[in-house]
Design an enzyme around this catalytic site. Structure first.
Site, PDB file in Angstrom:
ATOM      1  N   VAL A 159      12.277   3.851  -9.691  1.00 34.29           N
ATOM      2  CA  VAL A 159      11.805   5.183 -10.070  1.00 34.29           C
ATOM      3  C   VAL A 159      12.318   6.176  -9.037  1.00 34.29           C
ATOM      4  O   VAL A 159      12.253   5.923  -7.828  1.00 34.29           O
ATOM      5  CB  VAL A 159      10.267   5.229 -10.140  1.00 34.29           C
ATOM      6  CG1 VAL A 159       9.779   6.640 -10.445  1.00 34.29           C
ATOM      7  CG2 VAL A 159       9.759   4.249 -11.192  1.00 34.29           C
ATOM      8  N   GLY A 192       0.808  -1.202   0.000  1.00 36.01           N
ATOM      9  CA  GLY A 192       0.000   0.000   0.000  1.00 36.01           C
ATOM     10  C   GLY A 192       0.848   1.261   0.000  1.00 36.01           C
ATOM     11  O   GLY A 192       2.038   1.228  -0.295  1.00 36.01           O
ATOM     12  N   ALA A 193       0.205   2.411   0.334  1.00 36.69           N
ATOM     13  CA  ALA A 193       0.859   3.718   0.251  1.00 36.69           C
ATOM     14  C   ALA A 193       1.478   3.880  -1.133  1.00 36.69           C
ATOM     15  O   ALA A 193       2.644   4.238  -1.272  1.00 36.69           O
ATOM     16  CB  ALA A 193       1.892   3.884   1.351  1.00 36.69           C
ATOM     17  N   GLN A 200       6.792  -9.780   8.138  1.00 38.72           N
ATOM     18  CA  GLN A 200       8.094  -9.276   7.710  1.00 38.72           C
ATOM     19  C   GLN A 200       8.533  -8.037   8.482  1.00 38.72           C
ATOM     20  O   GLN A 200       9.518  -7.396   8.114  1.00 38.72           O
ATOM     21  CB  GLN A 200       8.102  -8.999   6.211  1.00 38.72           C
ATOM     22  CG  GLN A 200       7.165  -7.932   5.709  1.00 38.72           C
ATOM     23  CD  GLN A 200       7.001  -7.989   4.192  1.00 38.72           C
ATOM     24  OE1 GLN A 200       6.373  -8.891   3.655  1.00 38.72           O
ATOM     25  NE2 GLN A 200       7.587  -7.020   3.504  1.00 38.72           N
ATOM     26  N   ASP A 258       4.498   6.674  -7.424  1.00 32.01           N
ATOM     27  CA  ASP A 258       4.813   6.505  -8.842  1.00 32.01           C
ATOM     28  C   ASP A 258       5.654   5.258  -9.118  1.00 32.01           C
ATOM     29  O   ASP A 258       5.610   4.695 -10.211  1.00 32.01           O
ATOM     30  CB  ASP A 258       5.546   7.742  -9.374  1.00 32.01           C
ATOM     31  CG  ASP A 258       4.621   8.931  -9.579  1.00 32.01           C
ATOM     32  OD1 ASP A 258       3.386   8.729  -9.549  1.00 32.01           O
ATOM     33  OD2 ASP A 258       5.120  10.058  -9.757  1.00 32.01           O
ATOM     34  N   GLY A 259       6.438   4.830  -8.130  1.00 31.69           N
ATOM     35  CA  GLY A 259       7.192   3.597  -8.310  1.00 31.69           C
ATOM     36  C   GLY A 259       6.273   2.403  -8.465  1.00 31.69           C
ATOM     37  O   GLY A 259       6.469   1.557  -9.351  1.00 31.69           O
ATOM     38  N   HIS A 260       5.252   2.314  -7.612  1.00 35.19           N
ATOM     39  CA  HIS A 260       4.268   1.245  -7.760  1.00 35.19           C
ATOM     40  C   HIS A 260       3.519   1.378  -9.088  1.00 35.19           C
ATOM     41  O   HIS A 260       3.247   0.381  -9.767  1.00 35.19           O
ATOM     42  CB  HIS A 260       3.251   1.290  -6.610  1.00 35.19           C
ATOM     43  CG  HIS A 260       3.846   1.079  -5.260  1.00 35.19           C
ATOM     44  ND1 HIS A 260       3.955   2.086  -4.336  1.00 35.19           N
ATOM     45  CD2 HIS A 260       4.365  -0.030  -4.674  1.00 35.19           C
ATOM     46  CE1 HIS A 260       4.500   1.610  -3.227  1.00 35.19           C
ATOM     47  NE2 HIS A 260       4.761   0.332  -3.405  1.00 35.19           N
ATOM     48  N   ASP A 302      14.198  -2.988  -4.337  1.00 25.65           N
ATOM     49  CA  ASP A 302      14.365  -4.037  -3.332  1.00 25.65           C
ATOM     50  C   ASP A 302      15.115  -5.201  -3.976  1.00 25.65           C
ATOM     51  O   ASP A 302      14.548  -6.269  -4.246  1.00 25.65           O
ATOM     52  CB  ASP A 302      13.001  -4.483  -2.802  1.00 25.65           C
ATOM     53  CG  ASP A 302      12.289  -3.362  -2.068  1.00 25.65           C
ATOM     54  OD1 ASP A 302      12.801  -2.933  -1.017  1.00 25.65           O
ATOM     55  OD2 ASP A 302      11.230  -2.900  -2.547  1.00 25.65           O
ATOM     56  N   LEU A 330      12.061   6.517  -4.902  1.00 24.46           N
ATOM     57  CA  LEU A 330      10.722   6.577  -4.335  1.00 24.46           C
ATOM     58  C   LEU A 330      10.514   5.447  -3.335  1.00 24.46           C
ATOM     59  O   LEU A 330      10.876   4.298  -3.589  1.00 24.46           O
ATOM     60  CB  LEU A 330       9.679   6.489  -5.436  1.00 24.46           C
ATOM     61  CG  LEU A 330       9.549   7.713  -6.349  1.00 24.46           C
ATOM     62  CD1 LEU A 330       8.478   7.484  -7.401  1.00 24.46           C
ATOM     63  CD2 LEU A 330       9.215   8.952  -5.535  1.00 24.46           C
TER      64      LEU A 330
END
Length: 323
Positions: A194, A45-46, A78, A49-51, A168, A202
């Site tokens: 991004v 969530g949150a 996690q 633009d990377g997502h 990641d 981001l």
């Protein structure tokens, strides 16, 4: 894709539907999943633009007739003791808009009880030696929890392709290893990091940073770019731009490490200071440190805390002669 049999979750907005329960998701996938053209993007969530870049990549890959599912789930497995599980941002309404505008068809946002009925699972996926290095050493158990939920969500969403961000990098390597070792019938695609205009990668955690902390946080990307450019100069080439979507050839692992370390050492004296966790130049296959004689792909990765916020970043490089 055939016309949907449900109503829009966001009247007047691009078409996307929210599901909170597994039986409803199963029914939607049974109706509309197109063999060979189903994709998933997993998030906590949150969305930013990377997502959105992941979702757009998924939509481009599966085409207009394919199905793109976005999962939104803050996975408690996690997060370690003292980490930010309770304060991790939860912005589902805004997430739906981002997902819809980027081209998603479905958002699956289950509760913890939905994902882990009966409480925490007694059987989990173990990350092994790769999951004990760097991020795994700093966050014990993190990668076991990550792989366990990724495995579950792959089963629940049944994609042909799954998209993960290259920011990641160790997570991406572990997901690829899990899929290979356990014969998951899915293709894993990495999507480039991004960045904001000033180079900051981001992250959903960027919103925690004060203005002064953000200035300090910029030294992560500056260190990575300094290392990259030092390696380029050792190869007899000029400095690169701020984008690293293609692998950049460098000649000297020692020059890469030294230049990046210099920037990070200087950042320790800023106010607020950068508190370095690790800087590593690693083989992306197993996240072991590369030797000065290494040839091939490498990842220059960094993790540090600024104030109470822990951030990670990396760039991908090619060491040695042109491919």
């Amino acid at each position: 894709m055939s016309p949907k049999l449900w109503t829009k979750a966001l009247p007047g907005e691009p078409d996307v539907e929210l599901f909170r329960h597994r039986p409803d998701l199963d029914a939607a996938l049974a109706h509309f999943a197109v063999p060979g053209r189903t994709a998933v993007v997993m998030t906590m969530g949150a969305l930013h633009d990377g997502h959105a870049s992941l979702i757009r990549a998924a939509r481009a890959r599966v085409g207009a007739k394919g199905m793109v599912t976005v999962t939104v789930f803050v996975n408690p497995l996690q997060f370690g003791a003292g980490e930010d599980l309770d304060r991790y941002p939860r912005t589902l309404d805004a997430d739906l808009r981002v997902a819809a505008e980027a081209g998603a068809d479905i958002v699956f946002a289950p509760t913890a009880e939905e994902v882990y009925p009966g409480g925490e699972p007694g059987v989990r996926i173990t990350a092994g030696a790769l999951g004990e290095r760097y991020e795994g050493a700093s966050r014990p158990g993190h990668f076991d929890g990550m792989l366990t939920v990724v495995g579950k969500l792959l089963h629940l969403t049944r994609p042909d392709i799954a998209f993960f961000g290259e920011k990641d990098a160790q997570q991406l390597s572990l997901v690829r290893r899990m899929v290979r070792d356990l014969n998951f019938p899915v293709e894993i695609v990495g999507v480039p990091t991004v960045r904001e205009g000033d180079g900051l990668a981001l992250s959903s955690r960027n919103r925690y940073l004060t203005a002064q902390e953000r200035d300090t946080a910029l030294t992560l990307s500056r260190a990575l770019f300094a290392g990259r450019d030092a390696g380029l100069l050792a190869a007899g080439e000029g400095p690169a731009g701020s984008e690293e979507h293609e692998l950049i050839r460098v000649a000297s692992p020692a020059a890469v490490r030294s230049a990046a370390r210099t920037v990070l050492d200087e950042a320790a004296g800023l106010e607020p200071p950068l508190v370095l966790d690790y800087l590593a130049l690693v083989d992306p296959a197993d996240f072991t440190e590369v030797s000065d004689g290494h040839t091939g792909e490498a990842v220059l990765a960094v993790a540090a805390k600024v104030g109470a916020t822990r951030l990670i970043d990396n760039i991908r490089l090619w060491i040695g002669a042109a491919r």
